[in-house]
Design an enzyme around this catalytic site. Structure first.
Site, short mmCIF file in Angstrom:
data_model
loop_
_atom_site.label_atom_id
_atom_site.label_comp_id
_atom_site.label_asym_id
_atom_site.label_seq_id
_atom_site.Cartn_x
_atom_site.Cartn_y
_atom_site.Cartn_z
N TYR A 31 83.17 -8.29 53.95
CA TYR A 31 81.93 -9.08 54.02
C TYR A 31 81.83 -9.81 55.36
O TYR A 31 80.77 -9.79 56.01
CB TYR A 31 81.93 -10.06 52.85
CG TYR A 31 80.67 -10.86 52.69
CD1 TYR A 31 79.52 -10.29 52.12
CD2 TYR A 31 80.61 -12.20 53.08
CE1 TYR A 31 78.37 -11.04 51.95
CE2 TYR A 31 79.46 -12.95 52.92
CZ TYR A 31 78.34 -12.38 52.34
OH TYR A 31 77.18 -13.12 52.17
N GLY B 248 65.87 -6.73 49.35
CA GLY B 248 66.52 -7.53 48.30
C GLY B 248 65.71 -8.79 47.99
O GLY B 248 66.27 -9.86 47.82
N VAL C 59 68.49 0.39 50.65
CA VAL C 59 68.34 0.26 52.11
C VAL C 59 69.58 0.72 52.88
O VAL C 59 69.54 0.81 54.10
CB VAL C 59 67.95 -1.18 52.52
CG1 VAL C 59 66.50 -1.47 52.13
CG2 VAL C 59 68.90 -2.22 51.94
N SER D 156 75.77 -14.82 57.41
CA SER D 156 76.51 -15.76 56.55
C SER D 156 77.50 -16.54 57.41
O SER D 156 77.98 -16.02 58.43
CB SER D 156 77.30 -14.99 55.48
OG SER D 156 78.24 -15.84 54.85
N LYS E 293 78.91 -9.32 58.17
CA LYS E 293 78.03 -10.43 58.56
C LYS E 293 78.18 -10.78 60.04
O LYS E 293 77.22 -11.18 60.69
CB LYS E 293 78.29 -11.65 57.67
CG LYS E 293 77.91 -11.41 56.20
CD LYS E 293 76.43 -11.15 56.07
CE LYS E 293 75.98 -10.85 54.65
NZ LYS E 293 74.54 -10.63 54.54
N ASN F 218 67.66 -8.94 54.17
CA ASN F 218 68.33 -9.89 53.28
C ASN F 218 69.26 -9.22 52.28
O ASN F 218 70.22 -9.85 51.82
CB ASN F 218 67.27 -10.72 52.54
CG ASN F 218 67.84 -11.46 51.35
OD1 ASN F 218 68.47 -12.50 51.50
ND2 ASN F 218 67.67 -10.91 50.15
N SER G 87 64.00 -9.46 45.34
CA SER G 87 63.71 -9.65 43.91
C SER G 87 64.50 -10.78 43.26
O SER G 87 64.14 -11.26 42.19
CB SER G 87 64.02 -8.35 43.17
OG SER G 87 65.35 -7.94 43.43
N ARG G 88 65.60 -11.18 43.89
CA ARG G 88 66.47 -12.19 43.26
C ARG G 88 67.02 -13.13 44.33
O ARG G 88 66.99 -12.81 45.53
CB ARG G 88 67.66 -11.53 42.54
CG ARG G 88 67.27 -10.72 41.35
CD ARG G 88 68.49 -10.27 40.55
NE ARG G 88 69.24 -9.20 41.18
CZ ARG G 88 70.50 -9.30 41.60
NH1 ARG G 88 71.16 -10.43 41.45
NH2 ARG G 88 71.11 -8.26 42.15
N ALA H 27 83.20 -9.02 58.17
CA ALA H 27 82.95 -8.02 59.23
C ALA H 27 81.48 -7.61 59.23
O ALA H 27 80.86 -7.50 60.29
CB ALA H 27 83.85 -6.80 59.03
P1 NAP Z 1 71.81 -11.72 44.99
O1 NAP Z 1 71.29 -12.87 44.21
O2 NAP Z 1 72.96 -10.94 44.47
O3 NAP Z 1 70.58 -10.73 45.28
C1 NAP Z 1 70.82 -9.55 46.01
C2 NAP Z 1 69.51 -8.83 46.26
O4 NAP Z 1 69.79 -7.68 47.08
C3 NAP Z 1 68.83 -8.32 45.00
O5 NAP Z 1 67.43 -8.41 45.17
C4 NAP Z 1 69.25 -6.83 44.96
O6 NAP Z 1 68.31 -6.01 44.30
C5 NAP Z 1 69.27 -6.52 46.45
N1 NAP Z 1 70.09 -5.36 46.79
C6 NAP Z 1 71.41 -5.19 46.59
N2 NAP Z 1 71.80 -3.98 47.06
C7 NAP Z 1 70.68 -3.39 47.56
C8 NAP Z 1 70.42 -2.14 48.19
N3 NAP Z 1 71.37 -1.24 48.37
N4 NAP Z 1 69.15 -1.87 48.58
C9 NAP Z 1 68.14 -2.76 48.38
N5 NAP Z 1 68.34 -3.97 47.81
C10 NAP Z 1 69.59 -4.26 47.40
O7 NAP Z 1 72.26 -12.19 46.47
P2 NAP Z 1 71.90 -13.53 47.29
O8 NAP Z 1 72.92 -14.54 47.02
O9 NAP Z 1 70.46 -13.85 47.11
O10 NAP Z 1 72.15 -13.02 48.78
C11 NAP Z 1 71.09 -12.57 49.61
C12 NAP Z 1 71.64 -12.41 51.03
O11 NAP Z 1 72.09 -13.68 51.50
C13 NAP Z 1 72.81 -11.45 51.14
O12 NAP Z 1 72.73 -10.72 52.33
C14 NAP Z 1 74.01 -12.38 51.18
O13 NAP Z 1 75.10 -11.81 51.84
C15 NAP Z 1 73.42 -13.56 51.95
N6 NAP Z 1 74.13 -14.81 51.73
C16 NAP Z 1 74.14 -15.41 50.50
C17 NAP Z 1 74.82 -16.61 50.33
C18 NAP Z 1 74.88 -17.33 49.01
O14 NAP Z 1 75.54 -18.37 48.94
N7 NAP Z 1 74.21 -16.85 47.97
C19 NAP Z 1 75.51 -17.17 51.40
C20 NAP Z 1 75.48 -16.54 52.63
C21 NAP Z 1 74.77 -15.36 52.79
P3 NAP Z 1 68.67 -5.29 42.86
O15 NAP Z 1 68.89 -6.40 41.89
O16 NAP Z 1 67.49 -4.45 42.55
O17 NAP Z 1 69.91 -4.48 43.12
#
Ligand code: NAP
Length: 247
Positions: free
Chosen positions: A155, A11, A63, A142, A159, A89, A13-14, A157
Protein backbone atom coordinates in the site's frame (compact mmCIF):
# COMPACT_ATOMS: atom_id res chain seq x y z
CA UNK A 1 -18.16 26.84 -7.91
CA UNK A 2 -18.12 23.81 -10.33
CA UNK A 3 -21.26 24.36 -12.37
CA UNK A 4 -20.78 23.36 -16.01
CA UNK A 5 -17.97 20.95 -15.05
CA UNK A 6 -18.03 17.17 -15.46
CA UNK A 7 -16.17 14.96 -12.98
CA UNK A 8 -15.31 11.27 -12.84
CA UNK A 9 -14.77 9.93 -9.32
CA UNK A 10 -13.34 6.41 -9.27
CA UNK A 11 -14.60 4.36 -6.34
CA UNK A 12 -17.23 7.05 -5.78
CA UNK A 13 -19.83 4.75 -4.30
CA UNK A 14 -18.56 4.43 -0.73
CA UNK A 15 -16.31 6.02 1.91
CA UNK A 16 -14.14 8.98 0.94
CA UNK A 17 -15.17 8.67 -2.72
CA UNK A 18 -18.82 9.07 -1.81
CA UNK A 19 -18.07 12.19 0.24
CA UNK A 20 -16.08 13.59 -2.72
CA UNK A 21 -18.96 12.85 -5.11
CA UNK A 22 -21.46 14.56 -2.79
CA UNK A 23 -19.27 17.67 -2.37
CA UNK A 24 -18.48 18.06 -6.09
CA UNK A 25 -22.19 17.62 -6.87
CA UNK A 26 -23.09 20.18 -4.22
CA UNK A 27 -20.71 22.58 -6.00
CA UNK A 28 -22.65 22.01 -9.24
CA UNK A 29 -20.54 19.42 -11.11
CA UNK A 30 -22.11 16.58 -13.09
CA UNK A 31 -20.66 13.33 -11.82
CA UNK A 32 -19.79 9.90 -13.18
CA UNK A 33 -19.82 7.73 -10.06
CA UNK A 34 -17.52 4.81 -10.79
CA UNK A 35 -17.70 1.56 -8.83
CA UNK A 36 -16.47 -1.98 -9.30
CA UNK A 37 -18.74 -4.51 -7.61
CA UNK A 38 -21.37 -2.82 -5.44
CA UNK A 39 -23.95 -1.40 -7.88
CA UNK A 40 -26.49 -0.86 -5.12
CA UNK A 41 -24.23 1.58 -3.26
CA UNK A 42 -23.42 3.50 -6.46
CA UNK A 43 -27.08 3.72 -7.49
CA UNK A 44 -27.99 5.02 -4.04
CA UNK A 45 -25.44 7.87 -4.30
CA UNK A 46 -26.71 8.75 -7.78
CA UNK A 47 -30.36 8.72 -6.63
CA UNK A 48 -29.50 11.04 -3.74
CA UNK A 49 -27.74 13.53 -6.03
CA UNK A 50 -30.60 13.53 -8.52
CA UNK A 51 -33.10 14.00 -5.69
CA UNK A 52 -31.11 17.08 -4.63
CA UNK A 53 -31.40 18.51 -8.16
CA UNK A 54 -27.96 17.43 -9.44
CA UNK A 55 -26.84 15.23 -12.34
CA UNK A 56 -25.02 11.94 -11.88
CA UNK A 57 -24.73 8.48 -13.40
CA UNK A 58 -23.21 5.26 -12.06
CA UNK A 59 -20.61 3.55 -14.26
CA UNK A 60 -19.25 0.11 -13.51
CA UNK A 61 -15.57 -0.36 -14.38
CA UNK A 62 -12.67 -2.15 -12.78
CA UNK A 63 -10.18 0.71 -13.09
CA UNK A 64 -7.17 -1.60 -12.76
CA UNK A 65 -8.08 -2.81 -16.27
CA UNK A 66 -6.83 -0.58 -19.08
CA UNK A 67 -9.75 -1.21 -21.44
CA UNK A 68 -12.37 -0.71 -18.70
CA UNK A 69 -10.82 2.66 -17.77
CA UNK A 70 -11.10 3.68 -21.43
CA UNK A 71 -14.78 2.63 -21.40
CA UNK A 72 -15.36 4.65 -18.22
CA UNK A 73 -14.02 7.82 -19.89
CA UNK A 74 -16.01 7.12 -23.07
CA UNK A 75 -19.26 6.49 -21.18
CA UNK A 76 -18.76 9.75 -19.24
CA UNK A 77 -18.13 11.75 -22.42
CA UNK A 78 -21.10 10.11 -24.15
CA UNK A 79 -23.36 11.02 -21.23
CA UNK A 80 -22.13 14.53 -20.43
CA UNK A 81 -20.19 15.67 -23.53
CA UNK A 82 -16.89 16.46 -21.79
CA UNK A 83 -14.55 15.54 -18.91
CA UNK A 84 -13.08 18.35 -16.80
CA UNK A 85 -12.13 16.63 -13.55
CA UNK A 86 -10.80 13.16 -12.72
CA UNK A 87 -10.51 12.06 -9.11
CA UNK A 88 -8.45 8.86 -8.84
CA UNK A 89 -9.86 7.61 -5.56
CA UNK A 90 -10.49 3.85 -5.95
CA UNK A 91 -8.23 1.89 -3.65
CA UNK A 92 -7.84 -1.18 -1.48
CA UNK A 93 -5.58 -2.52 1.27
CA UNK A 94 -4.19 -6.03 1.69
CA UNK A 95 -2.14 -5.42 4.84
CA UNK A 96 0.36 -7.92 6.12
CA UNK A 97 4.06 -8.09 6.97
CA UNK A 98 6.35 -8.75 4.02
CA UNK A 99 7.29 -12.20 5.33
CA UNK A 100 3.63 -13.22 4.95
CA UNK A 101 2.69 -11.14 1.91
CA UNK A 102 1.62 -13.20 -1.08
CA UNK A 103 2.39 -12.16 -4.61
CA UNK A 104 -1.29 -11.57 -5.38
CA UNK A 105 -1.60 -9.23 -2.36
CA UNK A 106 1.20 -7.13 -3.83
CA UNK A 107 -0.20 -7.28 -7.37
CA UNK A 108 -3.81 -6.48 -6.41
CA UNK A 109 -2.83 -3.39 -4.41
CA UNK A 110 -0.43 -2.07 -7.04
CA UNK A 111 -2.93 -2.74 -9.85
CA UNK A 112 -5.99 -1.22 -8.17
CA UNK A 113 -4.25 1.68 -6.43
CA UNK A 114 -1.52 2.66 -8.90
CA UNK A 115 -2.01 1.12 -12.32
CA UNK A 116 -5.58 2.48 -12.22
CA UNK A 117 -4.16 5.99 -11.91
CA UNK A 118 -2.19 5.50 -15.12
CA UNK A 119 -5.20 3.88 -16.82
CA UNK A 120 -7.71 6.58 -15.92
CA UNK A 121 -5.37 9.57 -16.34
CA UNK A 122 -4.42 8.31 -19.79
CA UNK A 123 -8.08 7.79 -20.65
CA UNK A 124 -9.04 11.39 -19.78
CA UNK A 125 -5.87 13.15 -20.99
CA UNK A 126 -6.80 13.07 -24.68
CA UNK A 127 -10.36 14.42 -24.27
CA UNK A 128 -9.04 17.11 -21.90
CA UNK A 129 -6.29 18.15 -24.33
CA UNK A 130 -8.68 18.16 -27.30
CA UNK A 131 -11.18 20.33 -25.41
CA UNK A 132 -8.44 22.96 -24.83
CA UNK A 133 -10.22 23.97 -21.65
CA UNK A 134 -7.67 22.97 -19.01
CA UNK A 135 -8.55 20.24 -16.53
CA UNK A 136 -8.01 18.78 -13.10
CA UNK A 137 -6.59 15.40 -12.09
CA UNK A 138 -6.64 14.75 -8.35
CA UNK A 139 -5.07 11.61 -6.93
CA UNK A 140 -6.08 10.30 -3.51
CA UNK A 141 -2.79 9.10 -2.05
CA UNK A 142 -2.21 8.53 1.69
CA UNK A 143 0.11 9.48 4.52
CA UNK A 144 1.20 5.84 4.25
CA UNK A 145 2.88 6.80 0.97
CA UNK A 146 4.74 9.64 2.69
CA UNK A 147 5.98 8.07 5.92
CA UNK A 148 5.64 4.32 5.14
CA UNK A 149 3.70 2.12 7.56
CA UNK A 150 4.64 -1.38 8.72
CA UNK A 151 2.36 -4.07 7.29
CA UNK A 152 1.73 -1.89 4.25
CA UNK A 153 4.76 -2.31 1.95
CA UNK A 154 2.35 -2.87 -0.95
CA UNK A 155 0.00 0.00 0.00
CA UNK A 156 2.78 2.47 0.92
CA UNK A 157 4.55 1.71 -2.37
CA UNK A 158 1.34 2.27 -4.35
CA UNK A 159 0.57 5.54 -2.57
CA UNK A 160 4.16 6.85 -2.89
CA UNK A 161 4.01 5.87 -6.56
CA UNK A 162 0.91 8.05 -6.96
CA UNK A 163 2.87 11.03 -5.67
CA UNK A 164 5.70 10.52 -8.19
CA UNK A 165 3.11 10.05 -10.94
CA UNK A 166 1.34 13.26 -9.87
CA UNK A 167 4.51 15.34 -10.15
CA UNK A 168 5.60 13.85 -13.49
CA UNK A 169 2.17 14.29 -15.08
CA UNK A 170 1.88 17.83 -13.67
CA UNK A 171 5.04 18.68 -15.62
CA UNK A 172 3.74 17.00 -18.80
CA UNK A 173 0.32 18.67 -18.85
CA UNK A 174 1.05 22.01 -17.19
CA UNK A 175 1.38 24.07 -20.37
CA UNK A 176 -2.18 23.03 -21.29
CA UNK A 177 -3.51 24.33 -17.96
CA UNK A 178 -4.30 20.82 -16.73
CA UNK A 179 -3.29 20.62 -13.09
CA UNK A 180 -2.38 17.35 -11.37
CA UNK A 181 -2.33 17.21 -7.59
CA UNK A 182 -2.52 14.66 -4.80
CA UNK A 183 -4.42 14.62 -1.52
CA UNK A 184 -2.89 12.48 1.21
CA UNK A 185 -5.49 11.59 3.84
CA UNK A 186 -4.56 10.41 7.32
CA UNK A 187 -7.10 8.09 8.96
CA UNK A 188 -10.83 8.21 8.32
CA UNK A 189 -13.49 5.80 9.52
CA UNK A 190 -14.55 3.98 6.32
CA UNK A 191 -14.93 0.30 5.37
CA UNK A 192 -11.22 0.36 4.42
CA UNK A 193 -10.10 1.19 7.96
CA UNK A 194 -12.80 -0.74 9.81
CA UNK A 195 -10.42 -3.59 10.65
CA UNK A 196 -7.53 -1.48 11.99
CA UNK A 197 -6.05 -3.21 15.04
CA UNK A 198 -6.76 -1.43 18.33
CA UNK A 199 -3.08 -0.71 19.04
CA UNK A 200 -2.74 1.01 15.65
CA UNK A 201 -5.84 3.11 16.31
CA UNK A 202 -4.34 4.14 19.64
CA UNK A 203 -1.01 5.00 17.95
CA UNK A 204 -2.83 7.12 15.34
CA UNK A 205 -4.73 9.16 17.92
CA UNK A 206 -1.61 9.67 20.06
CA UNK A 207 0.42 10.85 17.07
CA UNK A 208 -2.19 13.08 15.46
CA UNK A 209 -1.80 16.65 16.79
CA UNK A 210 -5.53 17.26 16.27
CA UNK A 211 -6.19 14.17 18.42
CA UNK A 212 -8.93 12.55 16.33
CA UNK A 213 -9.68 10.69 13.11
CA UNK A 214 -10.91 12.84 10.22
CA UNK A 215 -14.37 12.91 8.77
CA UNK A 216 -14.77 12.19 5.08
CA UNK A 217 -16.03 15.67 4.18
CA UNK A 218 -12.65 17.06 5.26
CA UNK A 219 -11.02 15.20 2.36
CA UNK A 220 -13.85 16.21 0.02
CA UNK A 221 -13.34 19.93 0.78
CA UNK A 222 -9.64 19.71 -0.19
CA UNK A 223 -10.58 17.89 -3.41
CA UNK A 224 -13.29 20.40 -4.35
CA UNK A 225 -10.84 23.27 -3.76
CA UNK A 226 -8.23 21.64 -6.03
CA UNK A 227 -10.96 21.02 -8.61
CA UNK A 228 -12.04 24.66 -8.62
CA UNK A 229 -10.78 27.69 -10.56
CA UNK A 230 -9.39 29.00 -7.28
CA UNK A 231 -6.65 26.35 -7.41
CA UNK A 232 -5.69 27.12 -11.03
CA UNK A 233 -2.05 27.93 -10.14
CA UNK A 234 -1.48 24.88 -7.91
CA UNK A 235 0.00 21.82 -9.58
CA UNK A 236 2.25 18.91 -8.60
CA UNK A 237 1.30 19.53 -4.95
CA UNK A 238 0.50 17.02 -2.22
CA UNK A 239 -1.98 18.26 0.37
CA UNK A 240 -2.03 16.22 3.56
CA UNK A 241 -5.45 16.05 5.22
CA UNK A 242 -4.30 14.17 8.28
CA UNK A 243 -4.69 16.30 11.40
CA UNK A 244 -0.90 16.77 11.35
CA UNK A 245 -0.04 13.04 11.60
CA UNK A 246 2.68 13.02 8.92
CA UNK A 247 4.06 16.47 9.75
P1 NAP B 1 -13.63 2.16 0.78
O1 NAP B 1 -14.62 2.70 1.73
O2 NAP B 1 -13.18 0.74 0.91
O3 NAP B 1 -14.20 2.38 -0.70
C1 NAP B 1 -13.45 1.94 -1.81
C2 NAP B 1 -14.13 2.36 -3.10
O4 NAP B 1 -13.27 1.96 -4.18
C3 NAP B 1 -15.48 1.71 -3.33
O5 NAP B 1 -16.31 2.64 -3.99
C4 NAP B 1 -15.14 0.54 -4.28
O6 NAP B 1 -16.22 0.19 -5.12
C5 NAP B 1 -14.03 1.18 -5.10
N1 NAP B 1 -13.16 0.21 -5.76
C6 NAP B 1 -12.39 -0.74 -5.18
N2 NAP B 1 -11.73 -1.44 -6.13
C7 NAP B 1 -12.10 -0.90 -7.33
C8 NAP B 1 -11.75 -1.17 -8.68
N3 NAP B 1 -10.91 -2.15 -9.00
N4 NAP B 1 -12.32 -0.41 -9.65
C9 NAP B 1 -13.19 0.58 -9.35
N5 NAP B 1 -13.54 0.89 -8.08
C10 NAP B 1 -13.00 0.15 -7.10
O7 NAP B 1 -12.27 3.02 0.78
P2 NAP B 1 -11.99 4.51 1.35
O8 NAP B 1 -11.54 4.41 2.73
O9 NAP B 1 -13.11 5.40 0.98
O10 NAP B 1 -10.70 4.89 0.48
C11 NAP B 1 -10.80 5.67 -0.70
C12 NAP B 1 -9.38 6.06 -1.12
O11 NAP B 1 -8.80 6.86 -0.09
C13 NAP B 1 -8.45 4.89 -1.36
O12 NAP B 1 -7.60 5.16 -2.44
C14 NAP B 1 -7.65 4.82 -0.07
O13 NAP B 1 -6.39 4.23 -0.26
C15 NAP B 1 -7.55 6.30 0.27
N6 NAP B 1 -7.29 6.55 1.68
C16 NAP B 1 -8.21 6.23 2.64
C17 NAP B 1 -7.94 6.49 3.97
C18 NAP B 1 -8.90 6.16 5.09
O14 NAP B 1 -8.55 6.40 6.24
N7 NAP B 1 -10.09 5.65 4.80
C19 NAP B 1 -6.72 7.06 4.33
C20 NAP B 1 -5.81 7.38 3.34
C21 NAP B 1 -6.12 7.13 2.01
P3 NAP B 1 -16.99 -1.26 -4.96
O15 NAP B 1 -17.60 -1.25 -3.59
O16 NAP B 1 -17.98 -1.30 -6.05
O17 NAP B 1 -15.92 -2.30 -5.10
Amino acid sequence: MLSGKVAIVTGGSRGLGRAIVEELAAQGAKIAVNYNSNAEAANEVVAQIVENGGEAIAIQANVSDFAQAQSLAKATKDAFGQIDILVNNAGITRDTLIMRMKEDQWDDVLDINLKSVFNCSKAVARPMLRAKNGGRIINISSVSGIVGLPGQTNYSASKAGMIGFTKALAKELGDRQITVNAVAPGFFPTDLTSTLPEDLQKWILENTPLGRMGNSQEVAYAVSFLASDRAAFITGEVIRVDGGLAM
